[in-house]
Design a protein around this motif. Structure first.
Motif, PDB file in Angstrom:
ATOM      1  N   UNK A 199      -2.822   8.183  -2.483  1.00 41.64           N
ATOM      2  CA  UNK A 199      -2.952   8.841  -1.400  1.00 41.64           C
ATOM      3  C   UNK A 199      -1.673   9.655  -1.043  1.00 41.64           C
ATOM      4  N   UNK A 200      -1.922  10.936  -1.023  1.00 36.26           N
ATOM      5  CA  UNK A 200      -0.670  11.824  -0.837  1.00 36.26           C
ATOM      6  C   UNK A 200      -0.194  12.269   0.496  1.00 36.26           C
ATOM      7  N   UNK A 201       0.898  12.081   0.896  1.00 36.54           N
ATOM      8  CA  UNK A 201       1.494  12.603   2.236  1.00 36.54           C
ATOM      9  C   UNK A 201       2.603  13.383   1.946  1.00 36.54           C
ATOM     10  N   UNK A 202       3.077  14.264   2.857  1.00 36.73           N
ATOM     11  CA  UNK A 202       4.227  15.114   2.777  1.00 36.73           C
ATOM     12  C   UNK A 202       5.537  14.086   2.499  1.00 36.73           C
ATOM     13  N   UNK A 203       5.621  12.868   2.986  1.00 42.04           N
ATOM     14  CA  UNK A 203       6.819  12.045   2.911  1.00 42.04           C
ATOM     15  C   UNK A 203       6.383  10.853   1.991  1.00 42.04           C
ATOM     16  N   UNK A 204       5.485  11.040   0.831  1.00 44.00           N
ATOM     17  CA  UNK A 204       5.299  10.254  -0.174  1.00 44.00           C
ATOM     18  C   UNK A 204       3.834   9.883  -0.378  1.00 44.00           C
ATOM     19  N   UNK A 205       3.663   8.686  -1.000  1.00 45.88           N
ATOM     20  CA  UNK A 205       2.310   8.507  -1.578  1.00 45.88           C
ATOM     21  C   UNK A 205       1.950   7.080  -1.351  1.00 45.88           C
ATOM     22  N   UNK A 206       0.681   6.622  -1.164  1.00 45.48           N
ATOM     23  CA  UNK A 206       0.371   5.103  -1.286  1.00 45.48           C
ATOM     24  C   UNK A 206      -0.636   5.119  -2.446  1.00 45.48           C
ATOM     25  N   UNK A 207      -0.563   3.965  -3.321  1.00 50.26           N
ATOM     26  CA  UNK A 207      -1.440   3.488  -4.358  1.00 50.26           C
ATOM     27  C   UNK A 207      -2.126   2.158  -3.819  1.00 50.26           C
ATOM     28  N   UNK A 208      -3.455   2.367  -3.685  1.00 49.72           N
ATOM     29  CA  UNK A 208      -3.977   0.973  -3.131  1.00 49.72           C
ATOM     30  C   UNK A 208      -4.672   0.196  -4.184  1.00 49.72           C
ATOM     31  N   UNK A 209      -4.527  -0.998  -4.332  1.00 49.88           N
ATOM     32  CA  UNK A 209      -5.256  -2.076  -5.196  1.00 49.88           C
ATOM     33  C   UNK A 209      -6.480  -2.648  -4.358  1.00 49.88           C
TER      34      UNK A 209
ATOM     35  N   UNK B 220      -8.992  -4.614  -5.400  1.00 50.77           N
ATOM     36  CA  UNK B 220     -10.200  -5.391  -6.083  1.00 50.77           C
ATOM     37  C   UNK B 220     -10.201  -6.845  -5.384  1.00 50.77           C
ATOM     38  N   UNK B 221     -10.221  -7.807  -6.042  1.00 50.34           N
ATOM     39  CA  UNK B 221     -10.460  -9.206  -5.509  1.00 50.34           C
ATOM     40  C   UNK B 221      -9.025  -9.651  -4.666  1.00 50.34           C
ATOM     41  N   UNK B 222      -8.202  -8.921  -4.972  1.00 51.57           N
ATOM     42  CA  UNK B 222      -6.735  -9.211  -4.246  1.00 51.57           C
ATOM     43  C   UNK B 222      -6.315  -7.746  -3.869  1.00 51.57           C
ATOM     44  N   UNK B 223      -6.026  -7.673  -2.437  1.00 49.55           N
ATOM     45  CA  UNK B 223      -5.887  -6.483  -1.926  1.00 49.55           C
ATOM     46  C   UNK B 223      -4.224  -6.470  -1.863  1.00 49.55           C
ATOM     47  N   UNK B 224      -3.639  -5.107  -2.403  1.00 48.91           N
ATOM     48  CA  UNK B 224      -2.102  -4.875  -2.000  1.00 48.91           C
ATOM     49  C   UNK B 224      -2.073  -3.466  -2.373  1.00 48.91           C
ATOM     50  N   UNK B 225      -0.899  -2.886  -1.951  1.00 46.78           N
ATOM     51  CA  UNK B 225      -0.593  -1.490  -2.132  1.00 46.78           C
ATOM     52  C   UNK B 225       0.888  -1.265  -2.552  1.00 46.78           C
ATOM     53  N   UNK B 226       1.134  -0.059  -2.921  1.00 42.30           N
ATOM     54  CA  UNK B 226       2.781   0.559  -3.308  1.00 42.30           C
ATOM     55  C   UNK B 226       2.693   1.772  -2.934  1.00 42.30           C
ATOM     56  N   UNK B 227       3.940   1.853  -1.899  1.00 47.36           N
ATOM     57  CA  UNK B 227       4.270   3.113  -1.333  1.00 47.36           C
ATOM     58  C   UNK B 227       5.533   3.635  -1.972  1.00 47.36           C
ATOM     59  N   UNK B 228       5.441   4.931  -2.454  1.00 44.97           N
ATOM     60  CA  UNK B 228       6.463   5.645  -2.783  1.00 44.97           C
ATOM     61  C   UNK B 228       6.973   6.658  -2.035  1.00 44.97           C
ATOM     62  N   UNK B 229       8.255   6.587  -1.503  1.00 51.16           N
ATOM     63  CA  UNK B 229       8.618   7.650  -0.521  1.00 51.16           C
ATOM     64  C   UNK B 229       9.313   8.755  -1.244  1.00 51.16           C
TER      65      UNK B 229
END
Length: 218
Positions: free
Chosen positions: A97-107, A109-118
């Motif tokens: 998910x792209x945003x003007x201040x960065x992006x979020x990668x969502x995982x 599957x069985x286990x939910x987590x995410x990574x934000x890159x500013x």
């Protein structure tokens, strides 16, 4: 294994309140200050990124590991991304998910987590405390003897609606303040499990167990 517990951790917890699936309050705790942000479906992602940008500066001298926990992340992450819900969660492996201040990668599957890159190159890992300790926060906070146990929900939250007057807003903020403190203590407890065995940050109890076994018993 060279997988050690990080030396500098910047820890946050967050929570959302929703009505009919749409967020109206975002609460974030950094261990010192609790921030309440009134949001809508259209503004919640902006508020989320603006908070992270202001609280996760890039440092040339110190490498910070930025971690953000929610309890039952699936609910809160869906609320944060509610405006883009249809274009994200119809995929088994959602696009970033792209945003003007960065992006979020969502995982998700069985286990939910995410990574934000500013935009400044800083990363924030978003984790679910329920992947480490199962159950509701109300019961967990009592079983672990947390300093601030999660209180019972106000009647209007229980009924799935937002506050409608000043008294209800006052009650909501009191409830959310205690809840986010309990979440923060739980996140510290989970990090303590990692620190005890000098392991890098995991996304679930099973992954942590695997790291501990490989590091200390193989």
């Amino acid at each position: 294994l060279k997988n050690h517990y990080p030396s500098n951790v910047n820890l946050f917890t967050f929570d959302t309140e929703t009505e009919n699936g749409e967020p109206y309050l975002l609460t974030i705790h950094d261990g010192q200050e609790i921030s309440f942000m009134d949001v809508t479906k259209k503004t919640v992602l902006d508020a989320f990124f603006e908070y992270l940008q202001s609280h996760c500066p890039k440092s040339k001298k110190i490498h910070w590991t930025n971690l953000m926990f929610a309890h039952n992340l699936q609910f809160d992450l869906t609320a944060i991304l509610s405006e883009k819900e249809n274009e994200i969660f119809r995929f088994l492996h959602p696009p970033s998910v792209k945003h003007r201040k960065g992006r979020i990668k969502i995982y998700c599957g069985k286990t939910w987590f995410a990574q934000v890159e500013l935009r400044n190159g800083t990363y924030v890992k978003i984790l679910d405390s329920a992947n480490f300790i199962k159950g509701g926060l109300y019961d967990i906070s009592r079983k672990l003897g947390l300093t601030t146990p999660k209180p019972k929900r106000p009647y209007f939250v229980e009924n799935g609606r937002a506050p409608r007057n000043q008294d209800e807003w006052h009650r909501l903020h009191g409830y959310c303040r205690a809840e986010i403190k309990a979440q923060y203590e739980l996140a510290e407890y989970i990090l303590g499990m990692h620190k005890q065995f000098d392991c890098g940050i995991s996304v679930s109890a099973s992954q942590l167990s695997s790291k501990v076994f490989r590091k200390h018993y193989l």
